[in-house]
Design a protein around this motif. Sequence first.
Motif, mmCIF file in Angstrom:
data_model
loop_
_atom_site.group_PDB
_atom_site.id
_atom_site.type_symbol
_atom_site.label_atom_id
_atom_site.label_comp_id
_atom_site.label_asym_id
_atom_site.label_seq_id
_atom_site.Cartn_x
_atom_site.Cartn_y
_atom_site.Cartn_z
ATOM 1 N N SER A 44 23.531 29.507 19.253
ATOM 2 C CA SER A 44 22.527 29.520 18.185
ATOM 3 C C SER A 44 22.756 28.386 17.196
ATOM 4 O O SER A 44 22.118 28.336 16.160
ATOM 5 C CB SER A 44 22.582 30.858 17.448
ATOM 6 O OG SER A 44 23.855 31.024 16.870
ATOM 7 N N TRP A 82 21.883 34.680 6.063
ATOM 8 C CA TRP A 82 20.983 34.039 5.127
ATOM 9 C C TRP A 82 20.611 32.637 5.603
ATOM 10 O O TRP A 82 21.457 31.774 5.765
ATOM 11 C CB TRP A 82 21.639 34.011 3.743
ATOM 12 C CG TRP A 82 21.814 35.413 3.200
ATOM 13 C CD1 TRP A 82 21.119 36.532 3.589
ATOM 14 C CD2 TRP A 82 22.736 35.858 2.202
ATOM 15 N NE1 TRP A 82 21.544 37.638 2.886
ATOM 16 C CE2 TRP A 82 22.537 37.249 2.025
ATOM 17 C CE3 TRP A 82 23.705 35.214 1.416
ATOM 18 C CZ2 TRP A 82 23.277 38.013 1.111
ATOM 19 C CZ3 TRP A 82 24.439 35.980 0.508
ATOM 20 C CH2 TRP A 82 24.223 37.353 0.358
ATOM 21 N N PHE A 83 19.343 32.489 5.883
ATOM 22 C CA PHE A 83 18.766 31.223 6.342
ATOM 23 C C PHE A 83 19.377 30.763 7.665
ATOM 24 O O PHE A 83 19.881 29.643 7.779
ATOM 25 C CB PHE A 83 18.803 30.166 5.211
ATOM 26 C CG PHE A 83 18.059 30.702 4.026
ATOM 27 C CD1 PHE A 83 16.682 30.575 3.946
ATOM 28 C CD2 PHE A 83 18.716 31.451 3.053
ATOM 29 C CE1 PHE A 83 15.975 31.176 2.904
ATOM 30 C CE2 PHE A 83 18.015 32.053 2.010
ATOM 31 C CZ PHE A 83 16.650 31.900 1.941
ATOM 32 N N PHE A 88 20.248 26.167 1.671
ATOM 33 C CA PHE A 88 19.091 26.021 2.556
ATOM 34 C C PHE A 88 17.840 26.644 1.945
ATOM 35 O O PHE A 88 16.735 26.156 2.154
ATOM 36 C CB PHE A 88 19.384 26.589 3.952
ATOM 37 C CG PHE A 88 20.040 25.576 4.831
ATOM 38 C CD1 PHE A 88 21.393 25.298 4.705
ATOM 39 C CD2 PHE A 88 19.301 24.852 5.754
ATOM 40 C CE1 PHE A 88 22.000 24.329 5.488
ATOM 41 C CE2 PHE A 88 19.892 23.879 6.546
ATOM 42 C CZ PHE A 88 21.248 23.623 6.413
ATOM 43 N N THR A 139 20.655 30.081 -1.990
ATOM 44 C CA THR A 139 21.547 29.321 -1.117
ATOM 45 C C THR A 139 21.043 27.879 -1.007
ATOM 46 O O THR A 139 19.911 27.565 -1.379
ATOM 47 C CB THR A 139 21.640 29.930 0.303
ATOM 48 O OG1 THR A 139 20.538 29.463 1.076
ATOM 49 C CG2 THR A 139 21.675 31.447 0.297
ATOM 50 N N ASP A 171 32.037 31.048 17.037
ATOM 51 C CA ASP A 171 30.694 31.565 17.300
ATOM 52 C C ASP A 171 30.627 33.058 16.912
ATOM 53 O O ASP A 171 31.349 33.885 17.487
ATOM 54 C CB ASP A 171 30.396 31.386 18.794
ATOM 55 C CG ASP A 171 28.989 31.830 19.159
ATOM 56 O OD1 ASP A 171 28.331 32.517 18.351
ATOM 57 O OD2 ASP A 171 28.558 31.494 20.273
ATOM 58 N N ALA A 172 29.745 33.355 15.966
ATOM 59 C CA ALA A 172 29.640 34.732 15.470
ATOM 60 C C ALA A 172 29.254 35.723 16.571
ATOM 61 O O ALA A 172 29.610 36.895 16.499
ATOM 62 C CB ALA A 172 28.620 34.793 14.342
ATOM 63 N N GLU A 181 31.629 31.053 10.536
ATOM 64 C CA GLU A 181 30.912 29.769 10.553
ATOM 65 C C GLU A 181 31.577 28.856 11.581
ATOM 66 O O GLU A 181 32.787 28.963 11.825
ATOM 67 C CB GLU A 181 30.954 29.158 9.143
ATOM 68 C CG GLU A 181 30.271 27.813 8.943
ATOM 69 C CD GLU A 181 28.826 27.756 9.428
ATOM 70 O OE1 GLU A 181 28.606 27.138 10.492
ATOM 71 O OE2 GLU A 181 27.919 28.308 8.777
ATOM 72 N N ARG A 226 27.352 19.978 14.176
ATOM 73 C CA ARG A 226 26.894 18.750 13.521
ATOM 74 C C ARG A 226 28.077 17.847 13.257
ATOM 75 O O ARG A 226 29.133 18.303 12.809
ATOM 76 C CB ARG A 226 26.226 19.085 12.176
ATOM 77 C CG ARG A 226 24.863 19.729 12.348
ATOM 78 C CD ARG A 226 24.381 20.331 11.053
ATOM 79 N NE ARG A 226 25.003 21.636 10.790
ATOM 80 C CZ ARG A 226 25.159 22.162 9.594
ATOM 81 N NH1 ARG A 226 24.773 21.511 8.518
ATOM 82 N NH2 ARG A 226 25.704 23.360 9.445
ATOM 83 N N GLY A 277 27.150 32.589 9.438
ATOM 84 C CA GLY A 277 26.555 31.279 9.172
ATOM 85 C C GLY A 277 26.509 30.975 7.685
ATOM 86 O O GLY A 277 25.421 30.789 7.120
HETATM 87 C C1 LIG Z 1 20.577 26.744 8.251
HETATM 88 S S1 LIG Z 1 22.268 26.951 7.940
HETATM 89 C C2 LIG Z 1 22.302 28.068 6.544
HETATM 90 C C3 LIG Z 1 23.588 28.036 5.791
HETATM 91 C C4 LIG Z 1 23.676 28.937 4.566
HETATM 92 N N1 LIG Z 1 23.599 30.348 4.918
HETATM 93 C C5 LIG Z 1 22.637 28.589 3.544
HETATM 94 O O1 LIG Z 1 21.674 29.373 3.378
HETATM 95 O O2 LIG Z 1 22.749 27.546 2.900
HETATM 96 C C6 LIG Z 1 22.766 27.995 9.278
HETATM 97 C C7 LIG Z 1 24.267 28.022 9.482
HETATM 98 O O3 LIG Z 1 24.578 28.981 10.479
HETATM 99 C C8 LIG Z 1 25.635 28.485 11.278
HETATM 100 N N2 LIG Z 1 25.575 29.199 12.575
HETATM 101 C C9 LIG Z 1 24.520 29.266 13.414
HETATM 102 N N3 LIG Z 1 24.806 30.007 14.482
HETATM 103 C C10 LIG Z 1 26.091 30.419 14.312
HETATM 104 C C11 LIG Z 1 26.954 31.217 15.094
HETATM 105 N N4 LIG Z 1 26.554 31.739 16.273
HETATM 106 N N5 LIG Z 1 28.187 31.460 14.641
HETATM 107 C C12 LIG Z 1 28.604 30.942 13.448
HETATM 108 N N6 LIG Z 1 27.817 30.179 12.656
HETATM 109 C C13 LIG Z 1 26.574 29.929 13.081
HETATM 110 C C14 LIG Z 1 25.365 27.001 11.368
HETATM 111 O O4 LIG Z 1 26.536 26.278 11.680
HETATM 112 C C15 LIG Z 1 24.835 26.693 9.968
HETATM 113 O O5 LIG Z 1 25.869 26.287 9.101
#
Ligand SMILES: C[S@@+](CC[C@H](N)C(=O)[O-])C[C@H]1O[C@@H](n2cnc3c(N)ncnc32)[C@H](O)[C@@H]1O
Length: 226
Positions: free
Chosen positions: A10, A129-130, A205, A203, A109-110, A82, A14, A59
């Motif tokens: 998911s 969140w987001f 995002f 947040t 990976d969550a 994260e 980066r 995340g």
């Molecule tokens: C769009 S960002 C939002 C970050 C933060 N919650 C905010 O609102 O500012 C989504 C985050 O989820 C993390 N993420 C996505 N899938 C993940 C997973 N399976 N396990 C851990 N982290 C994950 C990404 O690395 C990213 O940093």
Amino acid sequence: MSDNFRRIRSYVIRVARMSESQKKAYSELYPNWVIPFDGAQLDWDDLFPGAVKRIVEIGFGMGDATRQVAAENPDWGILGIEVHKPGVGKLLWWIDQEKLGNLYIIEHDAVEVLFDMIPAESVDGFHIWFPDPWPKKRHHKRRLIQPEIVEMLKRALKPGAYIHVATDWEPYAEHILSVFRNADGLKNRFAEWAQKPDYRPDTKFENRGIVAERTIRDIIFEKEKI
Ligand SMILES: C[S@@+](CC[C@H](N)C(=O)[O-])C[C@H]1O[C@@H](n2cnc3c(N)ncnc32)[C@H](O)[C@@H]1O
């Protein structure tokens, strides 16, 4: 769940440089506050003795909201998951700056953490969140909120405990609402969209979404008590 499903990612890792302070926090504080992904079930009482709530945030990005929730709720135990290394470095830096004692991190990976490390009926709340909206149709399968993962979230929740998702992407918000409504044993705490609760800070995002004039949606469902 099939191995195929577990292979779906998911996120994208980066490529981002870490600041000097993030690198320092990462190298010095990692052993104290990061739980290795080893597949062993977490012992919540050992991690957060006396915590009144066990919260898992999936995340957390750069961790600003996580830091705030931890600081404002010292009697909650918070586990942040994260994969973005600079975010882990930044949150470690915050833990040190604010002397937060109620926050641990897993850098993995969550979805795998959910499967392998979170005991059943042990979590009071998930904060998501987001999450990345994956707007293109061919990428929808990479979305975090989908029935198989919601089943795993539900399994981890105590009866009456909640999943709280926020998003600024309307089609994803509709999708999340529909997946939750169709999940047996989950019920909406609101008629439709939730009112943003006081515990959720703005947040990074979310602020981008606001600048782009997108509507912010909070969605909160709880696990039904049998
Ligand atoms: C769009 S960002 C939002 C970050 C933060 N919650 C905010 O609102 O500012 C989504 C985050 O989820 C993390 N993420 C996505 N899938 C993940 C997973 N399976 N396990 C851990 N982290 C994950 C990404 O690395 C990213 O940093």
